[in-house]
Design a protein around this motif. Structure first.
Motif, PDB file in Angstrom:
ATOM      1  N   UNK A 287       4.880  24.348 -11.652  1.00 28.39           N
ATOM      2  CA  UNK A 287       5.774  23.373 -11.835  1.00 28.39           C
ATOM      3  C   UNK A 287       4.798  22.197 -12.368  1.00 28.39           C
ATOM      4  N   UNK A 288       5.333  21.478 -13.496  1.00 26.07           N
ATOM      5  CA  UNK A 288       4.701  20.336 -14.218  1.00 26.07           C
ATOM      6  C   UNK A 288       4.403  19.273 -13.147  1.00 26.07           C
ATOM      7  N   UNK A 289       3.191  18.779 -13.377  1.00 29.66           N
ATOM      8  CA  UNK A 289       2.345  17.722 -12.332  1.00 29.66           C
ATOM      9  C   UNK A 289       3.353  16.456 -12.259  1.00 29.66           C
ATOM     10  N   UNK A 290       4.077  16.118 -13.632  1.00 29.17           N
ATOM     11  CA  UNK A 290       5.190  14.886 -13.600  1.00 29.17           C
ATOM     12  C   UNK A 290       6.141  15.075 -12.543  1.00 29.17           C
ATOM     13  N   UNK A 291       6.496  16.284 -12.518  1.00 31.98           N
ATOM     14  CA  UNK A 291       7.638  16.606 -11.404  1.00 31.98           C
ATOM     15  C   UNK A 291       7.249  16.129 -10.029  1.00 31.98           C
ATOM     16  N   UNK A 292       6.098  16.385  -9.618  1.00 32.50           N
ATOM     17  CA  UNK A 292       5.415  15.886  -8.257  1.00 32.50           C
ATOM     18  C   UNK A 292       5.306  14.489  -8.089  1.00 32.50           C
ATOM     19  N   UNK A 293       4.813  13.802  -9.290  1.00 32.87           N
ATOM     20  CA  UNK A 293       4.337  12.595  -9.180  1.00 32.87           C
ATOM     21  C   UNK A 293       5.795  11.656  -9.039  1.00 32.87           C
ATOM     22  N   UNK A 294       6.599  12.204  -9.863  1.00 32.88           N
ATOM     23  CA  UNK A 294       8.070  11.337  -9.835  1.00 32.88           C
ATOM     24  C   UNK A 294       8.552  11.559  -8.330  1.00 32.88           C
ATOM     25  N   UNK A 295       8.318  12.699  -7.807  1.00 29.37           N
ATOM     26  CA  UNK A 295       8.794  12.910  -6.295  1.00 29.37           C
ATOM     27  C   UNK A 295       8.115  11.794  -5.468  1.00 29.37           C
ATOM     28  N   UNK A 296       6.954  11.878  -5.747  1.00 18.48           N
ATOM     29  CA  UNK A 296       6.218  10.736  -4.754  1.00 18.48           C
ATOM     30  C   UNK A 296       6.817   9.543  -5.043  1.00 18.48           C
ATOM     31  N   UNK A 297       7.086   9.109  -6.160  1.00 19.74           N
ATOM     32  CA  UNK A 297       7.654   7.610  -6.536  1.00 19.74           C
ATOM     33  C   UNK A 297       8.956   7.636  -5.954  1.00 19.74           C
ATOM     34  N   UNK A 298       9.659   8.530  -5.704  1.00 16.70           N
ATOM     35  CA  UNK A 298      11.201   8.600  -5.424  1.00 16.70           C
ATOM     36  C   UNK A 298      10.930   8.462  -3.790  1.00 16.70           C
ATOM     37  N   UNK A 299      10.056   9.191  -3.205  1.00 16.37           N
ATOM     38  CA  UNK A 299      10.009   9.067  -1.882  1.00 16.37           C
ATOM     39  C   UNK A 299       9.536   7.648  -1.460  1.00 16.37           C
ATOM     40  N   UNK A 300       8.600   7.296  -2.169  1.00 19.19           N
ATOM     41  CA  UNK A 300       7.911   5.882  -1.669  1.00 19.19           C
ATOM     42  C   UNK A 300       9.096   4.970  -1.526  1.00 19.19           C
ATOM     43  N   UNK A 301       9.912   4.830  -2.273  1.00 16.30           N
ATOM     44  CA  UNK A 301      11.185   3.680  -2.059  1.00 16.30           C
ATOM     45  C   UNK A 301      12.255   4.026  -1.338  1.00 16.30           C
ATOM     46  N   UNK A 302      12.156   5.166  -0.596  1.00 11.24           N
ATOM     47  CA  UNK A 302      13.437   5.404   0.136  1.00 11.24           C
ATOM     48  C   UNK A 302      13.069   4.879   1.898  1.00 11.24           C
ATOM     49  N   UNK A 303      14.001   4.211   2.192  1.00 14.61           N
ATOM     50  CA  UNK A 303      13.953   3.722   3.383  1.00 14.61           C
ATOM     51  C   UNK A 303      13.481   4.567   4.687  1.00 14.61           C
ATOM     52  N   UNK A 304      14.509   5.150   4.958  1.00 17.72           N
ATOM     53  CA  UNK A 304      14.158   6.241   6.020  1.00 17.72           C
ATOM     54  C   UNK A 304      14.105   7.533   5.271  1.00 17.72           C
ATOM     55  N   UNK A 305      12.911   7.932   4.789  1.00 14.60           N
ATOM     56  CA  UNK A 305      12.884   9.204   4.003  1.00 14.60           C
ATOM     57  C   UNK A 305      12.854  10.233   4.990  1.00 14.60           C
ATOM     58  N   UNK A 306      13.698  11.226   4.892  1.00  8.19           N
ATOM     59  CA  UNK A 306      14.004  12.328   5.972  1.00  8.19           C
ATOM     60  C   UNK A 306      15.282  12.230   6.627  1.00  8.19           C
TER      61      UNK A 306
ATOM     62  N   UNK B 124      -4.824  11.683  12.343  1.00 15.00           N
ATOM     63  CA  UNK B 124      -4.507  11.715  10.878  1.00 15.00           C
ATOM     64  C   UNK B 124      -3.785  10.335  10.602  1.00 15.00           C
ATOM     65  N   UNK B 125      -2.839   9.886  11.345  1.00 11.39           N
ATOM     66  CA  UNK B 125      -2.144   8.667  11.304  1.00 11.39           C
ATOM     67  C   UNK B 125      -3.211   7.465  11.309  1.00 11.39           C
ATOM     68  N   UNK B 126      -4.074   7.754  12.109  1.00 13.27           N
ATOM     69  CA  UNK B 126      -5.005   6.438  12.596  1.00 13.27           C
ATOM     70  C   UNK B 126      -5.994   6.236  11.364  1.00 13.27           C
ATOM     71  N   UNK B 127      -6.409   7.406  10.760  1.00 12.77           N
ATOM     72  CA  UNK B 127      -7.314   7.508   9.759  1.00 12.77           C
ATOM     73  C   UNK B 127      -6.625   6.934   8.577  1.00 12.77           C
ATOM     74  N   UNK B 128      -5.560   7.238   8.342  1.00 14.69           N
ATOM     75  CA  UNK B 128      -4.723   6.734   7.055  1.00 14.69           C
ATOM     76  C   UNK B 128      -4.711   5.191   7.233  1.00 14.69           C
ATOM     77  N   UNK B 129      -4.264   4.716   8.440  1.00 13.57           N
ATOM     78  CA  UNK B 129      -4.016   3.407   8.498  1.00 13.57           C
ATOM     79  C   UNK B 129      -5.427   2.566   8.382  1.00 13.57           C
TER      80      UNK B 129
ATOM     81  N   UNK C 187       2.165  10.001   3.295  1.00 10.76           N
ATOM     82  CA  UNK C 187       1.934  11.064   4.495  1.00 10.76           C
ATOM     83  C   UNK C 187       2.117  10.158   5.936  1.00 10.76           C
ATOM     84  N   UNK C 188       1.426   9.360   5.961  1.00  4.30           N
ATOM     85  CA  UNK C 188       1.440   8.252   7.255  1.00  4.30           C
ATOM     86  C   UNK C 188       2.672   8.150   7.596  1.00  4.30           C
ATOM     87  N   UNK C 189       3.627   7.830   6.633  1.00  2.00           N
ATOM     88  CA  UNK C 189       5.150   7.250   7.037  1.00  2.00           C
ATOM     89  C   UNK C 189       5.707   8.550   7.601  1.00  2.00           C
TER      90      UNK C 189
END
Length: 634
Positions: free
Chosen positions: A88-107, A521-526, A615-617
RNA sequence: GGGCCAGUAGCUCAGCUGGAUAGAGCACCUCCCUUCUAAGGAGGCGGUCCUAGGUUCGAAUCCUAGCUGGCUCACCA
């Protein structure tokens, strides 16, 4: 729409056109690409072979070429055996990251679910909480949060088993042998104090039972003539048997009979009857001793970090249950035997006859469960169902309960779910696995265990020396967070349905598939984000370069809502636990191989920070669903 | 005896709506900290997926029978 559904409709359309025949959705099967091959998603071509009338490899080549040509999303493909791996094209994944980043309660689900009640813990008020309760509490608490993430409104509850013969046992023992001592005077935690008297009762009962049997064997039935006939029957049968197993079975029956013939048993039954008749003296004693137990439990729940929205007490609900049984008796749903006991006949449903009220009119376990369910529905008219977190030794009980509720005409009975979980076995020093047995002193006490894991966390953390600068108070909080997080994760990572083996060393382990590993992992990212300072919120440019491991992380992030959904459908925190471990592991691989601050391309650096932040979120969110906190440093 | 559940690496567990050479962690053996937290990473060793049949292009996964272990069939909870 997710990638798989999206591709399914595209592929279906293209193939239908290309092969000039209708392709059913079932023939288009996608699965995750094996990590040994390039690609993000794989089309299984075997089902399509018949239509194309060519070899799997030829069909794969053909379809791959068409897709690469006609679908922008697909950047490349390769065929291995009958598997068409699509890149799958890279752009698809990058756009997914952009989508996730602005969702308040992702998941979390955006759908509005129904109101559900989750029952868990539900201890007896005659002894302290143990390891089995920990699994129960962590499961129930986690499932509550998972259901909330799926859009439901959850009422966390328990039924406090505060009445019944077992409660009277500790009361009688304290009255008879306690000499007025109290938790205060003995400096014992209230639940432990009362538990001591439950054990005392059991000891006396055993002595009396032995003496009754000894008398019977001598033909002495002075005070227990009512048992003579039955005893003689068993004794004769036992003499006739050869094999050890049958002998033991009959010996157990005799023991049970003798149990009921003991003076102390007669006295405790009398006490229960008095209690049900609200005898002032017995009632006052009961209230006093229960108060001790509740004070002890409150401390344990606090340490475990679980909570409840609403409590139900058997001492209250059993009355409703009795009334419902009487009503049901009039309606002919139940029937009465000669001795006055009330039963329901479930043989037509493949079960047995089941007692719902004793001959002396007192309630049994299932009686109060019927009443409790009814009261809950009355208290919450919009309640759609009840989830009962109870061990699998009660599978049969809940089948019976739900069936009775159905026969009583309650529509909601079909929405009740028994969240059944396997028991926790112990491994001893010799490596043998077995059940916890109070008689052998192998019961793992909940308070002791929590203290132990916190202490281990403290030692390990001090050894690492990562947390200089924290106050003493902050440090204590951190030890608790790590120790308890480890214990919760240890008990939740296993499929609830399965019995599990508790290994004391593994439960406090910090490496590998453990809670602290993920917290780390979380502490490291922080730490990484602290160094980065304020992030630029603009979307990442979709043409940035992605390492394989970065694509892997993105795929896992995209998967998160799907995991939350199936964890809800299956009432399984284990799915969340396995997912978040996998995510953490993948991130660690990235951490080790890809540098953020040494990267000269600022857009790449920004992408990596954004990736890490999300990832930390997700780790924080997933761990929250397990009831586990994550630290910013450790 | 009837019913329900389970059996995957030395150990603890994933995988089970059928798909590629069955995966993790622990343990054991090699490497990697002048680099964003090594509570980490890279690699190696390790399997009759309980057994036997069957269905299928394809079975750890589905079906049948059996073996082993657990729970249950209480006027206990």
């Amino acid at each position: 729409m997710n990638l798989e559904n999206h591709l399914t409709s595209i592929v279906k359309e293209i193939l239908t056109k290309h092969y000039a025949t209708e392709i059913g959705e079932k023939m288009i099967q996608f699965e995750k690409t094996s990590k040994d091959f390039a690609g993000d998603i794989t089309l299984v071509v075997f089902p399509l072979v018949k239509i194309a009338k060519k070899s799997p490899v030829q069909v794969g080549e053909e379809i791959g070429a068409i897709l690469k040509n006609e679908v922008d999303l697909i950047a490349d493909f390769n065929i291995v055996h009958g598997f068409l791996n699509l890149v799958i094209a890279n752009s698809y994944w990058v756009n997914k990251l952009n989508e996730i980043a602005i969702q308040a309660d992702y998941g979390s689900s955006l759908d509005k679910g129904s109101r559900l009640m989750v029952e868990y813990s539900s201890p007896n008020t005659n002894k302290p909480l143990h390891l089995g309760h920990l699994r129960n509490n962590f499961l129930g608490h986690s499932v509550s949060r998972i259901l909330e993430a799926n859009g439901h409104t959850v009422v966390k509850t328990q039924i406090v088993n505060d009445r019944g013969i077992h409660i009277c046992k500790s009361m009688l023992a304290w009255e008879r042998f306690g000499e007025g001592e109290t938790p205060e005077s003995t400096k014992l935690k209230g639940d432990k104090f009362v538990g001591k008297y439950y054990v005392k009762f059991d000891k006396v009962l055993k002595l009396e039972t032995a003496s009754v049997i000894a008398n019977w064997e001598k033909g002495n039935f002075d005070e227990s003539s009512a048992f003579e006939a039955e005893y003689t029957k068993f004794a004769e049968a036992m003499a006739a048997k050869e094999d050890e197993k049958s002998k033991k079975g009959l010996a157990d029956k005799i023991k049970k009979l003798a149990n009921n013939a003991t003076p102390i048993m007669r006295d405790v039954k009398e006490m229960l009857l008095k209690w049900e008749n609200k005898d002032p003296q017995v009632y006052a004693l009961w209230e006093k001793m229960n108060a001790w137990v509740y004070a002890g439990f409150a401390d344990t729940y606090k340490a475990m970090q679980v909570s409840f929205d609403k409590l139900y007490y058997e001492s209250n609900t059993y009355i409703t249950g009795k009334q419902m049984v009487e009503d049901g008796l009039k309606k002919g749903i139940f029937f009465q035997k000669e001795d006055g006991s009330v039963w329901i006949d479930l043989t037509a449903d493949g079960l047995d006859e089941k007692l719902v009220l004793r001959g002396d009119g007192t309630a049994v376990y299932v009686t109060q469960d019927i009443g409790t369910a009814q009261q809950r529905m009355q208290d919450y008219p919009d309640l759609n169902g009840i989830v009962y977190t109870v061990g699998n030794e009660q599978d049969y009980h809940f089948k019976v309960l739900f069936l009775i509720l159905e026969k009583l005409g309650y529509e909601w009975a079909k929405n009740c779910h028994h969240l059944s979980y396997g028991m926790v076995d112990l491994r001893n020093d010799k490596g043998e696995v077995g059940k916890m047995k109070s008689r052998e002193g192998t019961v793992v006490d909940a308070d002791d265990l929590v203290n132990e894991v916190v202490l281990t966390a403290k030692e390990m953390t001090e050894e690492r020396g990562h947390i200089e600068g924290l106050s003493a108070n902050e440090k204590e909080k951190l030890y608790h967070l790590i120790g308890l997080g480890g214990l919760k994760y240890y008990l939740l990572k296993v499929d609830p349905a399965k019995r599990m083996t508790f290994n004391p060393e593994e439960s406090v382990e910090l490496n590998g598939n453990t809670g602290p590993f993920i917290q780390y992992v979380h502490a490291r990212i922080c730490s990484l984000l602290r160094k980065a300072g304020e992030l630029d919120k603009a979307p990442i440019q979709e043409n940035v370069f992605l390492h394989d491991v970065e694509r892997e992380i993105l795929k896992k992030l995209v998967e998160y809502p799907v995991i939350v959904e199936s964890a809800g459908k299956e009432y399984s925190p284990a799915l969340i636990a396995n997912y978040v471990f996998d995510l953490g592991k993948t991130f660690n691989s990235f951490w080790q191989s890809v540098s953020v601050f040494k990267e000269e391309d600022l857009e790449l650096q920004r992408m990596r920070l954004e990736l890490s932040r999300n990832v930390a979120r997700v780790i924080k969110s997933a761990m929250y669903l397990l009831g586990i906190d994550v630290p910013e440093r450790m």
